[in-house]
Write a protein that holds these residues in place. Sequence first.
Motif, PDB file in Angstrom:
ATOM      1  N   UNK A  84       0.846  -1.199   0.000  1.00 56.51           N
ATOM      2  CA  UNK A  84       0.000   0.000   0.000  1.00 56.51           C
ATOM      3  C   UNK A  84       0.882   1.250   0.000  1.00 56.51           C
ATOM      4  N   UNK A  85       0.673   2.140  -0.957  1.00 53.07           N
ATOM      5  CA  UNK A  85       1.461   3.368  -1.056  1.00 53.07           C
ATOM      6  C   UNK A  85       0.818   4.472  -0.212  1.00 53.07           C
ATOM      7  N   UNK A  86       1.602   5.026   0.696  1.00 55.97           N
ATOM      8  CA  UNK A  86       1.153   6.105   1.567  1.00 55.97           C
ATOM      9  C   UNK A  86       1.413   7.458   0.909  1.00 55.97           C
ATOM     10  N   UNK A  87       2.612   7.623   0.342  1.00 57.86           N
ATOM     11  CA  UNK A  87       2.948   8.889  -0.311  1.00 57.86           C
ATOM     12  C   UNK A  87       3.926   8.619  -1.455  1.00 57.86           C
ATOM     13  N   UNK A  88       3.940   9.537  -2.411  1.00 55.47           N
ATOM     14  CA  UNK A  88       4.810   9.372  -3.567  1.00 55.47           C
ATOM     15  C   UNK A  88       4.235   8.376  -4.557  1.00 55.47           C
ATOM     16  N   UNK A  89       5.102   7.880  -5.439  1.00 57.81           N
ATOM     17  CA  UNK A  89       4.686   6.924  -6.470  1.00 57.81           C
ATOM     18  C   UNK A  89       5.666   5.754  -6.482  1.00 57.81           C
ATOM     19  N   UNK A  90       5.130   4.562  -6.640  1.00 57.95           N
ATOM     20  CA  UNK A  90       5.945   3.350  -6.712  1.00 57.95           C
ATOM     21  C   UNK A  90       5.493   2.542  -7.922  1.00 57.95           C
ATOM     22  N   UNK A  91       6.454   2.082  -8.690  1.00 55.43           N
ATOM     23  CA  UNK A  91       6.173   1.168  -9.793  1.00 55.43           C
ATOM     24  C   UNK A  91       6.522  -0.231  -9.313  1.00 55.43           C
ATOM     25  N   UNK A  92       5.530  -1.095  -9.307  1.00 58.95           N
ATOM     26  CA  UNK A  92       5.760  -2.487  -8.938  1.00 58.95           C
ATOM     27  C   UNK A  92       5.873  -3.297 -10.228  1.00 58.95           C
ATOM     28  N   UNK A  93       6.953  -4.061 -10.345  1.00 60.36           N
ATOM     29  CA  UNK A  93       7.058  -5.027 -11.436  1.00 60.36           C
ATOM     30  C   UNK A  93       6.705  -6.372 -10.829  1.00 60.36           C
ATOM     31  N   UNK A  94       5.599  -6.935 -11.283  1.00 61.04           N
ATOM     32  CA  UNK A  94       5.108  -8.210 -10.775  1.00 61.04           C
ATOM     33  C   UNK A  94       5.137  -9.173 -11.949  1.00 61.04           C
ATOM     34  N   UNK A  95       6.047 -10.150 -11.882  1.00 65.12           N
ATOM     35  CA  UNK A  95       6.397 -10.976 -13.036  1.00 65.12           C
ATOM     36  C   UNK A  95       6.841 -10.020 -14.137  1.00 65.12           C
ATOM     37  N   UNK A  96       6.159  -9.974 -15.248  1.00 60.76           N
ATOM     38  CA  UNK A  96       6.543  -9.057 -16.326  1.00 60.76           C
ATOM     39  C   UNK A  96       5.564  -7.910 -16.502  1.00 60.76           C
ATOM     40  N   UNK A  97       4.664  -7.732 -15.540  1.00 59.95           N
ATOM     41  CA  UNK A  97       3.685  -6.641 -15.598  1.00 59.95           C
ATOM     42  C   UNK A  97       4.128  -5.496 -14.696  1.00 59.95           C
ATOM     43  N   UNK A  98       3.834  -4.272 -15.134  1.00 60.61           N
ATOM     44  CA  UNK A  98       4.148  -3.083 -14.342  1.00 60.61           C
ATOM     45  C   UNK A  98       2.858  -2.491 -13.806  1.00 60.61           C
ATOM     46  N   UNK A  99       2.856  -2.215 -12.498  1.00 59.06           N
ATOM     47  CA  UNK A  99       1.696  -1.627 -11.831  1.00 59.06           C
ATOM     48  C   UNK A  99       2.156  -0.305 -11.225  1.00 59.06           C
ATOM     49  N   UNK A 100       1.568   0.797 -11.688  1.00 62.06           N
ATOM     50  CA  UNK A 100       1.886   2.131 -11.169  1.00 62.06           C
ATOM     51  C   UNK A 100       0.963   2.424  -9.996  1.00 62.06           C
ATOM     52  N   UNK A 101       1.550   2.762  -8.848  1.00 63.53           N
ATOM     53  CA  UNK A 101       0.774   3.026  -7.644  1.00 63.53           C
ATOM     54  C   UNK A 101       1.075   4.416  -7.103  1.00 63.53           C
ATOM     55  N   UNK A 102       0.013   5.111  -6.703  1.00 63.33           N
ATOM     56  CA  UNK A 102       0.141   6.402  -6.046  1.00 63.33           C
ATOM     57  C   UNK A 102      -0.478   6.336  -4.670  1.00 63.33           C
ATOM     58  N   UNK A 103      -0.511   7.460  -3.962  1.00 66.37           N
ATOM     59  CA  UNK A 103      -1.057   7.491  -2.605  1.00 66.37           C
ATOM     60  C   UNK A 103      -2.475   6.915  -2.544  1.00 66.37           C
ATOM     61  N   UNK A 104      -2.694   6.043  -1.574  1.00 67.61           N
ATOM     62  CA  UNK A 104      -4.002   5.450  -1.391  1.00 67.61           C
ATOM     63  C   UNK A 104      -4.269   4.242  -2.276  1.00 67.61           C
TER      64      UNK A 104
END
Length: 137
Positions: free
Chosen positions: A58-78
């Motif tokens: 869970x992203x609290x602040x900022x942005x995180x890109x998760x690479x899960x296997x070969x897929x990219x998931x862009x996550x922001x706050x909340x």
Amino acid sequence: MKVSWSDVQPNRRRGGDVRVLLSPKTVKSTSGFGGMLTLQPGEFVCEHIHPYSEEFFYVVSGRVTMRIDNDYVELGPGEACLVPINVKHRAENRSEEPAQAIFHLGPLAPRPELGHIDTEFLPGRENEPAPQVGGEK
């Protein structure tokens, strides 16, 4: 039992600032463990797998890109994602701002050394001992 972020030493072996706050070692948990990840711009946590655990991220602040296997998931706050058991994943901060995220893994592996398998290493840290979140040996 209460555990503060400032009471836990940062673990930088795999990248970023990883702090396991609630675990069998810190609070005698029996079903999983969790904590906080801080990634500065350009930082990442090396790719790895959890053979026995799902990871809730869970992203609290900022942005995180998760690479899960070969897929990219862009996550922001909340925003949150699930990393299934035994799936390669990596967390990256590709933005210009620091990012903070909360993670929880469960169930626990049968033994601490079985809970995490590195598939990538930071240069020069290949031989550092892996952190243990489980009980005493």
